[in-house]
Design an enzyme around this catalytic site. Structure first.
Site, PDB file in Angstrom:
ATOM      1  CE  LYS A 187      -3.238  -2.499   2.945  1.00 47.08           C
ATOM      2  NZ  LYS A 187      -2.337  -3.237   3.848  1.00 47.08           N
ATOM      3  CB  THR A 188       3.769   2.299   2.102  1.00 50.89           C
ATOM      4  OG1 THR A 188       3.064   1.866   3.243  1.00 50.89           O
ATOM      5  CG2 THR A 188       4.479   3.596   2.393  1.00 50.89           C
TER       6      THR A 188
ATOM      7  CG  ASP B 267      -0.257   2.335   7.222  1.00 48.77           C
ATOM      8  OD1 ASP B 267      -1.077   1.799   6.466  1.00 48.77           O
ATOM      9  OD2 ASP B 267       0.629   1.708   7.813  1.00 48.77           O
TER      10      ASP B 267
ATOM     11  CB  THR C 156      -5.155  -4.396   8.114  1.00 49.33           C
ATOM     12  OG1 THR C 156      -5.331  -3.733   9.358  1.00 49.33           O
ATOM     13  CG2 THR C 156      -3.707  -4.325   7.691  1.00 49.33           C
TER      14      THR C 156
ATOM     15  NE  ARG D 129       6.338  -4.423   4.725  1.00 47.58           N
ATOM     16  CZ  ARG D 129       5.250  -3.756   5.133  1.00 47.58           C
ATOM     17  NH1 ARG D 129       4.485  -4.260   6.092  1.00 47.58           N
ATOM     18  NH2 ARG D 129       4.930  -2.613   4.584  1.00 47.58           N
TER      19      ARG D 129
END
Ligand code: ADE
Length: 356
Positions: free
Chosen positions: A83-84, A128, A177, A236
């Site tokens: 997302k980032t 976030d 999330t 990640r």
């Protein structure tokens, strides 16, 4: 494009140091520097999420042609799916800066007011964990998102005055999330809402190859897939595993990575062929052995494992559900026949089988 991170941004949580490699929501400072150094900057170098990328490319081109600011965007899905990274790519493609913060860092009204007032025309504000925004911050955000202004009050009781401040047009990118925990009015103010998907093995293998090339690590195609299969559908984690496997290959071999070396290194980390770590396996074993396969409530599982129920729900469960290893029922979680098979239990008894 520059990414401006907030000081309080994404602080690693202390209860998550147990197995950080497979915990995508925990980001250590050293990981952050590594992640930032390999983040794709453009659509061309971004792998995966193709449906979202197609939509974004059109939206960005249209907003550039119209000379208008991009609509507000909400990304949701499990941690570690990019997302980032996507916010950074969007900023880069739009040619604007991205200011990054997270909802827990916006506790006081002045935190959100300060960051909104620091924005310049067209810039992106990335928040976030946006589901954790408090009510006051949300109410400040509504007119800012919709009509680009802030109402600020000064003075006390009888002398209170409201001052309307016009903001430059900006784009808010929210990430969460837990889309279900967002209030309706906040969710309605996003023009595009998109769920990020777990990555396929093929996409993860490409991410791994790209990262290995950036790190100048020699890896063959089978090894990329071997690592991909144990990366829980999460880039990640894939990026962390390639680093660990590379360390292992340098210490034990000549640094070149093949599938056997990858599997050896990952076995040593107790990450199994499904990418499950010891927390996941403990969770499944508990449901099977102590609760006869379930159903059992999440809080009971969390208490028995000594884990945080939020972590189990946000991090472990989505992947276990995706793999078909657990089922969510109104009465709690159940282990599936696949979970029994995966953990090497003999098949379910007839009564249990009839429940699936
Ligand atoms: N590294 C992490 N996520 C990535 C992605 N989606 N594409 C390329 N490299 C990545």
């Amino acid at each position: 494009m520059s990414i401006i991170a907030d000081d309080n941004d994404f602080v690693a949580k202390k209860d998550d140091v147990k197995n950080p490699v497979t915990k995508p929501e925990v980001i250590k400072e050293s990981d952050r520097a590594f992640e930032n150094s390999i983040r794709p900057q453009t659509f061309d170098s971004y792998i995966g999420q193709s449906a979202l990328l197609d939509t974004l490319k059109i939206t960005i081109e249209a907003s550039k042609k119209r000379g208008k600011t991009l609509d507000h965007l909400l990304f949701y899905g499990p941690p570690g799916l990019g997302k980032t990274t996507l916010a950074g790519v969007i900023g880069n493609e739009m040619g604007v800066a991205v200011k990054i913060t997270s909802a827990p860092a916006l506790e006081r009204p002045r935190d959100i007011i300060g960051i909104l007032m620091s924005l310049e025309e067209g810039q992106i504000l990335f928040i976030d964990e946006i589901h954790r925004l408090n009510k006051v911050a949300e109410e400040i955000l509504y007119p800012a998102m919709e009509d680009f202004y802030l109402d600020m009050t000064t003075g006390k009781s009888q002398t209170v005055k409201t001052l309307r401040v016009t903001l430059p047009k900006f784009t808010l990118i929210g990430a969460t999330t837990k889309a279900g925990e967002l209030s309706g009015p906040l969710r309605d103010r996003f023009g595009i809402i998109h769920r990020l998907q777990f990555y396929t093995y093929e996409e993860l293998a490409k991410v791994i190859k790209r990262t290995a090339d950036l790190l100048e690590v020699d890896i063959d195609n089978d090894a990329c897939y071997a690592i991909a299969r144990r990366s829980r559908g999460t880039p990640r984690i894939a990026n962390r595993l390639i680093k660990r496997v590379s360390d292992y290959a340098i210490v034990k071999y000549d640094g070149k990575i093949n599938a056997d070396i990858s599997n050896e290194a990952l076995d040593l980390l107790h990450i199994d062929e499904f990418g499950l770590d010891s927390t996941d396996r403990n969770l499944l074993n508990l449901i099977i052995e102590k609760f006869d396969g379930g159903p059992v409530g999440l809080e009971t599982i969390a208490a028995a494992l000594g884990e945080d129920s939020r972590t189990l729900e946000d991090v472990c469960e989505p992947y276990l559900l995706q793999c078909g290893l657990i089922q969510r029922t109104p009465r709690g979680r159940k282990a599936t026949p696949e979970a029994y098979r995966h953990l090497g239990y003999k098949s379910l008894n007839l009564e249990q089988q009839s429940l699936f």
